[in-house]
Design an enzyme around this catalytic site. Sequence first.
Site, PDB file in Angstrom:
ATOM      1  N   LEU A 225       0.921  -1.339  -0.134  1.00 44.44           N
ATOM      2  CA  LEU A 225       0.044   0.176  -0.150  1.00 44.44           C
ATOM      3  C   LEU A 225       0.795   1.187   0.143  1.00 44.44           C
ATOM      4  O   LEU A 225       0.157   2.131  -0.542  1.00 44.44           O
ATOM      5  CB  LEU A 225      -0.918   0.109   1.113  1.00 44.44           C
ATOM      6  CG  LEU A 225      -2.108  -0.854   1.049  1.00 44.44           C
ATOM      7  CD1 LEU A 225      -2.943  -0.759   2.574  1.00 44.44           C
ATOM      8  CD2 LEU A 225      -3.054   0.184   0.071  1.00 44.44           C
TER       9      LEU A 225
ATOM     10  N   VAL B 242      -9.771   6.808  -1.789  1.00 40.69           N
ATOM     11  CA  VAL B 242      -9.223   5.690  -2.032  1.00 40.69           C
ATOM     12  C   VAL B 242      -7.825   5.506  -1.150  1.00 40.69           C
ATOM     13  O   VAL B 242      -7.486   6.406  -0.431  1.00 40.69           O
ATOM     14  CB  VAL B 242      -8.610   5.524  -3.331  1.00 40.69           C
ATOM     15  CG1 VAL B 242      -9.924   5.514  -4.396  1.00 40.69           C
ATOM     16  CG2 VAL B 242      -7.659   6.771  -3.922  1.00 40.69           C
ATOM     17  N   GLU B 243      -7.309   4.181  -0.854  1.00 34.68           N
ATOM     18  CA  GLU B 243      -6.285   3.850  -0.217  1.00 34.68           C
ATOM     19  C   GLU B 243      -6.454   4.266   1.241  1.00 34.68           C
ATOM     20  O   GLU B 243      -5.485   4.409   1.988  1.00 34.68           O
ATOM     21  CB  GLU B 243      -5.077   4.615  -0.736  1.00 34.68           C
ATOM     22  CG  GLU B 243      -4.582   4.162  -2.172  1.00 34.68           C
ATOM     23  CD  GLU B 243      -3.998   2.981  -2.668  1.00 34.68           C
ATOM     24  OE1 GLU B 243      -3.924   1.976  -1.483  1.00 34.68           O
ATOM     25  OE2 GLU B 243      -3.238   2.697  -3.219  1.00 34.68           O
ATOM     26  N   GLY B 244      -7.669   4.040   1.771  1.00 33.27           N
ATOM     27  CA  GLY B 244      -7.930   4.478   3.078  1.00 33.27           C
ATOM     28  C   GLY B 244      -8.530   5.768   3.410  1.00 33.27           C
ATOM     29  O   GLY B 244      -7.742   6.743   2.988  1.00 33.27           O
TER      30      GLY B 244
END
Length: 801
Positions: free
Chosen positions: A368, A494-496
């Site tokens: 990530l 996105v990505e958290g």
Amino acid sequence: MIWLGLLLIIASSLAYHQIALSQSTLVLAVLLSLYSLQNFNPILWLVFLLTFLPICIPAIRRKLISRPIFKWMQAALPEMSSTEQEAMEAGNTWWDAELFSGNPNWNVLLDLPVAKLTMEEQAFIDGPVETLCAMLDDWDITHNRQDLPDKVWDYIKQQRFCGMIIPKHYGGLEFSHFAHSEVIMKISSRSSSAAVTVMVPNSLGPAKLLLSYGSQKQKDYYLPRLASGQEMPCFALTGPDAGSDAGAMPDTGVICYDKFAGEDQVLGIRLNWEKRYITLGPIATVIGLAFKLYDPEYLIGDKENIGITVALIPSNTPGITIGNRHFPLNSAFQNGPNWGKDVFIPLDWIIGGVEQAGNGWKMLMESLATGRSVSLPALSAGAAKFTCRNTGAYARVRKQFNISLGEFEGIEEPLARIAGESYIINAARTVTAAALDQGQKPSVISAIMKYELTERMRRVINDGMDIQGGSGICLGPKNYLGRIYQVIPVCITVEGANILTRTMMIFGQGAVRCHPFIYQEMQALHQHNEVKGILQFDRLLFSHIGHIMHNKIASFWLGITYARFVKVPGDNNTRQYYRSVAHLSTMFALVADYAIMTLTGSLKRKERISGYFADALSNLYLCSASLKHFQDQGCPEDDLSLLHWACQHTLYKVQQSLLAIFPLLPFRPLVWGLRMVTFPMGSSYSAPEDKLIHQTASILLNDSESRDRLTRGIYINEIENDATGRIECAFKAVLAARSAERKIRQAQKVKQLSKEQGEAVFNQAVDKKIITHEELKLLKEAERTRRLAIMVDDFTPDEMV
């Protein structure tokens, strides 16, 4: 009183310089002996011996002090889930640990090599990336097609845009993180849909996972196909019931025997899943899938619950359903859901094979970091620079009350924010990419990058929309900002999700991973051998206490001296900011330790406090990155106003974040004392003032090297029928005519010319020899291109349908 003052000075000096406990005790004993020569007091000696002998004799100290605290902390320490543990262990620490130390070693940051492109990488950006950008028509992509044109898809595949991270011997481009960032930044300044399409295969996706964990057979088969675009990848992690809380995912795989590829008894996994928000999912030929793996019959080991696992599965495998597309806020990148019902796959489809079963969460956490610290920051930088260049030019070109918008003080303030925030975004982007290229994998900094840069990009574009006014809200081919404005929440989500990243990840992980002692103390507390654990804990505990004492004295000393005596790098323009970072770092470390000690396990649930700590740590990093970036660019004098704005803004944010924490901390009398220690002279840092705001805004209103440096790396053209080309043409034409325009305005002030506008007054000025015929041509061209720049789109009723 003199002896008491001397005692305080010596004790403070010992704590400040972190002198060893045994040596400090000896110094204090000598001082007490000298005092006793004049006035012997047995009570003082008794207090001294009862205080210092137990803590100086390890056996007594461990029994009376360390062991009880060890037992209490074991009971108070909250349970850590396996996913939290794996997230904590992912990546490493770097400059974030220095900031957490309270005494940052600037060499760690400043000795980092400057991020540079190779000749091959630069050629790719000047060639294929420039060509791709010229092919992109964002209005056509988002409004007419809701997809990239076939010729664009073909070009992306032919030029191996999806293989930037794949090594050359597999057919990829093998670019550095910095080159990857530069490519995404440039494409995003033309079309966010195209940028997302390129960035996803190069961040969290099958290629990244295969490179780090795949078997050789998997690499040899898939990587060449991914690099050439023969395979289009997606990664399926998020589901309806498990977004940021991936540990709660209901998607399962059960190890069993079944038929596969003509064989009756194949050991594999029967999968069932439901995923959504999967970018490239609707067109993917291969799916990276995260699921929970179970082995109820113990066919591969002695554990029933194996844990989160990642497999690579062709999308045409029986049982897989690729859903329709989602429509993420008028973006045209491919995104949609998929399902699997009783999908059977062999064990060797697990990425890395059966040996990597159960290691999926660790794999994901480490992977990530690319999306968080490279791709999304690059997209944010592209959008911010794009807004800088075009909104600044528009503010110069557009007139109200017969003067340029940019000359209004009310417009200067958002213009300065646009320029200053863009400088911060780009500084953090380049410095972080350079660190990654040197082998760093800072997980906490990757969370800072994702949260801070997307949020700052949001503010830049919001300010741009405010300045654009009506032209910003009317969608059409001429509106260069509308689609970027619409897509902001996609980057935020996105990505958290950003709320989670700020309130749980940055400080939640940072307090453990970056602190000089806490992670080691936690490991000691979890030791199976209690005796060994207490030995380790004892050593760490008293080192930690010494660390706190140092930060307490240092905070007060640096506060009353404004850190003037701290040895830091820099010159007359920057030294003050290096000192301020050192000062605020010490304050941050001290307040963080107080919060950790007083709130213990409950701090995990105090998300407002964690959020403010995250803001403080993030802004310390961004200020440091701005200083490093300024140095890397050769300390250009023209950029000083940008640097001053960036540093003053971030330092002020650190101060305000720390001040916001105090009312939320327990034990109010102790908090008052803590505030006196950390802010002995009151609030010391201020937001950028009017003069600096004017200087910073002016950079965007004039054609200069500083403006070009600030917006370097984005796609720029001067095509008059292009959404941004018309702004660029008008900007240059208006600047070319500014001398003539100034003459006319001056003549109007003294009533030599009428107050009319346009050609009528231009001709009057020529007739009265106020301007020349050449200047008349410049003015007419400026008016023509200005008119083109400010026009907005309109549509017939049929076109609207």
